[in-house]
Design an enzyme around this catalytic site. Structure first.
Site, PDB file in Angstrom:
ATOM      1  N   PRO A  92       0.830  -1.210   0.000  1.00  0.00           N
ATOM      2  CG  PRO A  92      -0.865  -1.589   1.560  1.00  0.00           C
ATOM      3  CD  PRO A  92       0.426  -2.161   1.051  1.00  0.00           C
ATOM      4  CB  CYS A  93       1.108   3.870  -2.477  1.00  0.00           C
ATOM      5  SG  CYS A  93      -0.540   4.568  -2.761  1.00  0.00           S
ATOM      6  CD  GLN A  94      -2.909   3.812   1.551  1.00  0.00           C
ATOM      7  OE1 GLN A  94      -2.002   3.006   1.396  1.00  0.00           O
ATOM      8  NE2 GLN A  94      -4.180   3.498   1.406  1.00  0.00           N
TER       9      GLN A  94
END
Length: 421
Positions: free
Chosen positions: A115-117
């Site tokens: 996940p890129c958050q």
């Protein structure tokens, strides 16, 4: 050649690799709605390979339920979608399932991106701690552990541009050291989706890794420059005109003939079934703003500045930043703005360019900008969203699309990997 897809999302990266000739062993994803989308797409691939495509078409037409569709798929195919988070608590279960699916095969490739958050500039700006201490910062450690466990020949790691600058490059530096410690060299590329034929401006980091004892020549992905005369109009032109809150699912007929862009890139791919083309309802104030934004773009090619709106239409307290919060998807350009997961919350940044429609993009339009084929169906946890009287969950679908890797870009990368291997 086979692969395991970690942090698989709705399967955009996987779709490109399957199209290039790779065979998926398993998809690992923690989001339940995305796993339903993966299961439905796995059903599509299985049925098509076994000359039973008509069953999948029946599902798209609404003639059979999701449960009935899944009953047509063998248990081992369904079990290849593993709905668990990658991490110490569940790795043993994940490995056990993958081992049963692998049999005597060895893994050729691992693909995916955490996940890129934790790395994104937007994620850091919204976090009070700038994402410091967020466990997602270190999911690359789990990725490296999977490399050590399965020992694939190569891996493909996708993420946001912010990975390069997060903690002043600390995470990226640690990642490279860790991958090398696990026996893999890597090359990092900053790529633009539009250069791969996707009609969207979307910059991403792609890391290609390979076993350090293999003498491989890795092509420079940054040199890819796909020449196209297509514009965003080519992904919108054959879809039915909709007013805000209108549309049906499943299914609709197309409003026009296909075109070379849609054919060549496997978007409109042979069946006369259109799904998930339903527009959001909008209040009168938003529609007034949309109309102003569309007229401004059509008349002068200028974007709407929020502060230029009449006072009675200004309801946001923030008047010092994010001036382009209402933005038209310009159909006369060769790319749209980046489709991100925020589209699940509102459509203000994705206004349809047709002055006759005055609405934001539908799920199908957003999916096309991401280069997903029209027979790709985005699921929710439940087969319907009863509150909104939809046969699917629009919020879940938009979120999956915004987080996805464009299949067309994934296909180009997959072809180059296949050539190397």
């Amino acid at each position: 050649m086979n692969f395991i897809d970690l942090f698989a999302g709705a399967g955009g990266l996987s779709e490109g690799f399957i199209r290039a000739g790779f065979t998926p062993i398993a998809h690992v994803e923690m989001d339940k709605a995305a796993c339903y989308s993966l299961r439905t797409r796995t059903a599509y691939h299985y049925l098509k390979a076994n000359n039973q495509y008509s069953i999948y078409v029946s599902y798209l037409r609404g003639e059979i339920s999701r449960e009935k569709l899944y009953k047509e798929i063998p248990d081992e195919v369904k079990s290849s979608i593993i709905n668990l988070p990658v991490g110490p608590e569940h790795n043993e279960t994940i490995h056990k399932t993958i081992k049963s699916l692998l049999g005597k095969q060895k893994v050729d490739l691992i693909i995916g991106g955490p996940p890129c958050q934790a790395y994104s500039l937007a994620g850091r700006s919204r976090s009070a701690t700038k994402m410091e201490g967020d466990p997602r910062n270190y999911l690359f450690v789990e990725y490296a552990n999977y490399l050590a466990f399965y020992k694939p020949k190569m891996f493909v790691f996708e993420n946001v541009l912010g990975l390069k600058s997060a903690k002043r490059g600390f995470y990226l530096e640690q990642m490279e050291k860790l991958f090398l410690d696990r026996g893999y060299k890597m090359k990092l590329f900053t790529v633009e989706a539009n250069n791969f034929g996707v009609l969207q401006r979307r910059r991403r980091v792609i890391i290609i890794g390979w076993k350090k004892d293999l003498n491989l020549e890795i092509p420079n992905l940054e040199e890819v420059k796909h020449q196209t005369k297509s514009t965003v109009a080519d992904v919108l032109v054959d879809l039915p005109v909709l007013l805000a809150g209108a549309g049906i699912d499943k299914y609709q007929a197309y409003a026009g003939d296909t075109n070379q862009y849609l054919i060549n890139n496997c978007i409109r791919n042979g069946i006369d079934v259109l799904t998930q083309h339903i527009s959001r309802p909008h209040n009168q104030q938003d529609k007034k703003i949309y109309r102003i934004a569309i007229k401004k773009w059509k008349r002068s090619g200028e974007r709407l500045n929020y502060n230029d709106l009449p006072d009675e239409l200004k309801t946001h307290n923030n008047r010092t930043s994010f001036f382009d919060r209402f933005k038209v998807v310009a159909d006369d350009l060769p790319y749209s703005q980046t489709v991100v997961a925020h589209i699940a919350k509102d459509g203000h940044y994705y206004i349809h360019p047709d002055i006759k429609q005055i609405r934001s993009l539908t799920v199908r339009e957003a999916a096309r900008l991401q280069s997903f084929p029209d027979d790709y169906y985005f699921e929710g946890v439940k087969p319907s969203d009863i509150k909104r009287k939809l046969s699917f969950n629009r919020t879940a679908a938009f979120k999956q699309i915004g987080n996805a890797v464009p299949p067309l870009m994934a296909y180009a990368i997959a072809k180059s990997i296949m050539k190397i291997l």
